[in-house]
Design an enzyme around this catalytic site. Structure first.
Site, mmCIF file in Angstrom:
data_model
loop_
_atom_site.group_PDB
_atom_site.id
_atom_site.type_symbol
_atom_site.label_atom_id
_atom_site.label_comp_id
_atom_site.label_asym_id
_atom_site.label_seq_id
_atom_site.Cartn_x
_atom_site.Cartn_y
_atom_site.Cartn_z
ATOM 1 N N TYR A 172 0.795 -1.488 0.386
ATOM 2 C CA TYR A 172 0.147 0.326 -0.403
ATOM 3 C C TYR A 172 0.783 1.700 0.164
ATOM 4 O O TYR A 172 0.674 2.029 -0.853
ATOM 5 C CB TYR A 172 -0.967 0.133 1.270
ATOM 6 C CG TYR A 172 -1.485 1.272 1.620
ATOM 7 C CD1 TYR A 172 -2.817 0.732 -0.011
ATOM 8 C CD2 TYR A 172 -1.259 1.878 2.447
ATOM 9 C CE1 TYR A 172 -3.650 2.852 0.777
ATOM 10 C CE2 TYR A 172 -1.733 3.348 2.689
ATOM 11 C CZ TYR A 172 -2.735 3.877 1.798
ATOM 12 O OH TYR A 172 -3.421 5.054 1.371
ATOM 13 N N ARG A 219 1.883 8.335 12.723
ATOM 14 C CA ARG A 219 1.695 9.345 13.327
ATOM 15 C C ARG A 219 0.075 10.421 13.781
ATOM 16 O O ARG A 219 -0.394 10.216 14.504
ATOM 17 C CB ARG A 219 2.701 10.785 12.986
ATOM 18 C CG ARG A 219 1.983 12.035 13.797
ATOM 19 C CD ARG A 219 2.300 13.244 12.754
ATOM 20 N NE ARG A 219 1.844 12.907 11.397
ATOM 21 C CZ ARG A 219 1.882 13.702 10.135
ATOM 22 N NH1 ARG A 219 2.972 14.441 9.840
ATOM 23 N NH2 ARG A 219 1.370 13.598 9.304
ATOM 24 N N ARG A 229 -10.418 5.830 9.218
ATOM 25 C CA ARG A 229 -10.023 5.470 8.023
ATOM 26 C C ARG A 229 -9.009 4.494 8.892
ATOM 27 O O ARG A 229 -7.972 5.175 10.002
ATOM 28 C CB ARG A 229 -9.031 6.169 7.655
ATOM 29 C CG ARG A 229 -9.879 7.624 6.323
ATOM 30 C CD ARG A 229 -8.362 7.531 5.934
ATOM 31 N NE ARG A 229 -8.184 8.581 6.605
ATOM 32 C CZ ARG A 229 -8.299 10.621 6.717
ATOM 33 N NH1 ARG A 229 -9.369 10.403 6.003
ATOM 34 N NH2 ARG A 229 -7.631 10.915 7.037
ATOM 35 N N PHE A 289 15.258 19.222 -1.097
ATOM 36 C CA PHE A 289 13.979 18.763 -1.770
ATOM 37 C C PHE A 289 14.078 17.175 -0.868
ATOM 38 O O PHE A 289 12.873 16.817 -0.961
ATOM 39 C CB PHE A 289 13.611 18.615 -2.768
ATOM 40 C CG PHE A 289 12.522 18.330 -2.882
ATOM 41 C CD1 PHE A 289 11.565 18.908 -3.839
ATOM 42 C CD2 PHE A 289 12.586 16.781 -3.781
ATOM 43 C CE1 PHE A 289 9.913 18.391 -4.230
ATOM 44 C CE2 PHE A 289 11.447 16.146 -4.399
ATOM 45 C CZ PHE A 289 10.155 17.077 -4.038
#
Length: 418
Positions: A172, A219, A229, A289
């Protein structure tokens, strides 16, 4: 004044918040000139700033044409994700829509105007995004289209499927984040700002995404529960409770924390791959980044480890702490020192009775071996008494000024949109 009291306990945060606000943020997030952009690209960057709390600033700091490619990549995946999140779309419509979404990139007039989601503008004005997609070089188009296709198929697979095993958890996370890491890595190499190996080594790129996604899932336990969910793998939580929601019950707090620690230990196994990946990067804007979200993630896991608050509310790293990480994580030695610092913090909190304690100690040891402190960054939090006094005085004079940090900066340093 509560904010001031918190800062006084962390003088390095005060100093770095001041330094950040007074121009230090330009080191990692130089200003982008949007005046020279065409109307379509300006619109895309406006959508980027509206829909991304975390990535807008660092995307706009990327060098050259890579910046536009990553901006469009983000918006395309945001549009796809908006379809997945929209519970008002019937499954018989949503499944083929996700599976075929990549084809809309080549359909100039396609848009979707029936979404109820907050980011629906990226679907309602998809023609602008797809137009700018088609304006990209073909090498960028191919990467974005391919990742969009694979992600859409994966999202459709998990619409009516629970995350049972740890392998399915990895699968997933691969679909929703690992593919993003792979796609970004291919874009980095396609731009020639990075070597070809960066885009070719999909295992390392996948780990970059999995580490961020697992951190978010760990978290966000309580928030996800409140919204119906469930992303924690059943194989793990079923050893501690009959239902995942049971972990939030006060009488189950001890086993809940043990479950939490096991999942954090699982996530930490990606850190060696993260360090190997970052060590290959040579372009500064690409390094910033990639590194900033990763150090935010390790700090978040350290805050969550063995912490009952995960099941009672929100666990966040301090804004000043986040700013410090952003400004420090500009080279591989600094990142290694940061990783070392936070895994040491985790190590000090490992309960001897925790079922995962041996595994946690082992993974911490492997991270230590890759990130032994040897740079000046390793001791960056040691301050003299005079320095502390000055920092506290600055805080007393400046706390109100700092509370007016720009909205973009405030949202970014939440580190919540990885």
């Amino acid at each position: 004044m509560e904010l001031l009291r918190k800062w006084l306990g962390h003088p390095e945060d005060i100093y770095n918040l001041l330094r950040f606000k007074m121009g230090g943020y330009r080191v990692v997030m130089p200003r982008m000139d949007t005046d020279s952009l065409g109307c379509g690209l300006r619109t895309c960057y406006r959508y980027l700033n509206q829909t991304s709390r975390s990535f807008a600033a660092v995307i706009q700091a990327l060098d050259g044409e890579l910046r536009h490619a990553v901006c469009i990549f983000y918006l395309v995946l945001r549009a796809l994700d908006t379809v997945e999140d929209d519970m008002s779309i019937p499954l018989d419509v949503k499944v083929p829509m996700l599976q075929e979404f990549h084809s809309h990139l080549y359909q100039p007039d396609w848009k979707f105007t029936e979404s109820k989601e907050k980011d629906r503008q990226v679907l309602e004005d998809f023609p602008t995004i797809s137009m700018e997609f088609r304006n990209l070089s073909k090498v960028y188009q191919d990467v974005i289209s391919d990742v969009c296709h694979k992600m859409g198929v994966g999202m459709a697979e998990f619409l009516e499927k629970t995350v049972d095993s740890q392998l399915e958890w990895d699968r997933y996370c691969h679909y929703v984040a690992g593919l993003v890491g792979i796609g970004l890595s291919r874009l980095f190499s396609a731009s020639e700002l990075e070597d070809s190996i960066v885009g070719q080594d999909t295992d390392l790129a996948n780990s970059m995404g999995l580490f961020l996604q697992k951190t978010n899932i760990i978290r966000d336990y309580l928030e996800d529960q409140l919204e119906g969910r469930e992303f924690w793998p059943r194989e793990v939580w079923s050893r501690y409770a009959k239902k995942l929601s049971d972990l939030a019950k006060p009488e189950n707090i001890d086993v809940a924390v043990q479950c939490l620690n096991e999942l954090i230990t699982n996530a930490l196994h990606h850190v060696p791959d993260v360090l190997t990946y970052l060590s290959r990067l040579k372009n500064q804007s690409v390094f910033n980044f990639c590194a900033i979200p990763q150090v935010m993630a390790i700090a978040t896991l350290a805050a969550c480890y063995n912490n009952q608050q995960v099941f009672r509310g929100v666990v966040k790293i301090r804004k000043g702490q986040a700013v410090t990480l952003m400004m420090d994580a500009t080279n591989i030695q600094a990142v290694k020192a940061i990783m070392y610092q936070y895994v040491e913090e985790i190590y000090q909190k490992i309960p001897s009775t925790d079922p995962s304690s041996n595994k946690t100690q082992q993974v911490v040891a492997s991270i230590r071996a890759m990130s032994l402190p040897g740079s000046p960054m390793a001791s960056r939090h040691h301050y003299s008494p005079i320095y502390l006094s000055c920092a506290m005085l600055l805080a007393a004079l400046s706390w109100q000024y700092l509370s007016t940090l720009s909205k973009a900066t405030e949202e970014y340093v939440q580190a919540g949109d990885n």
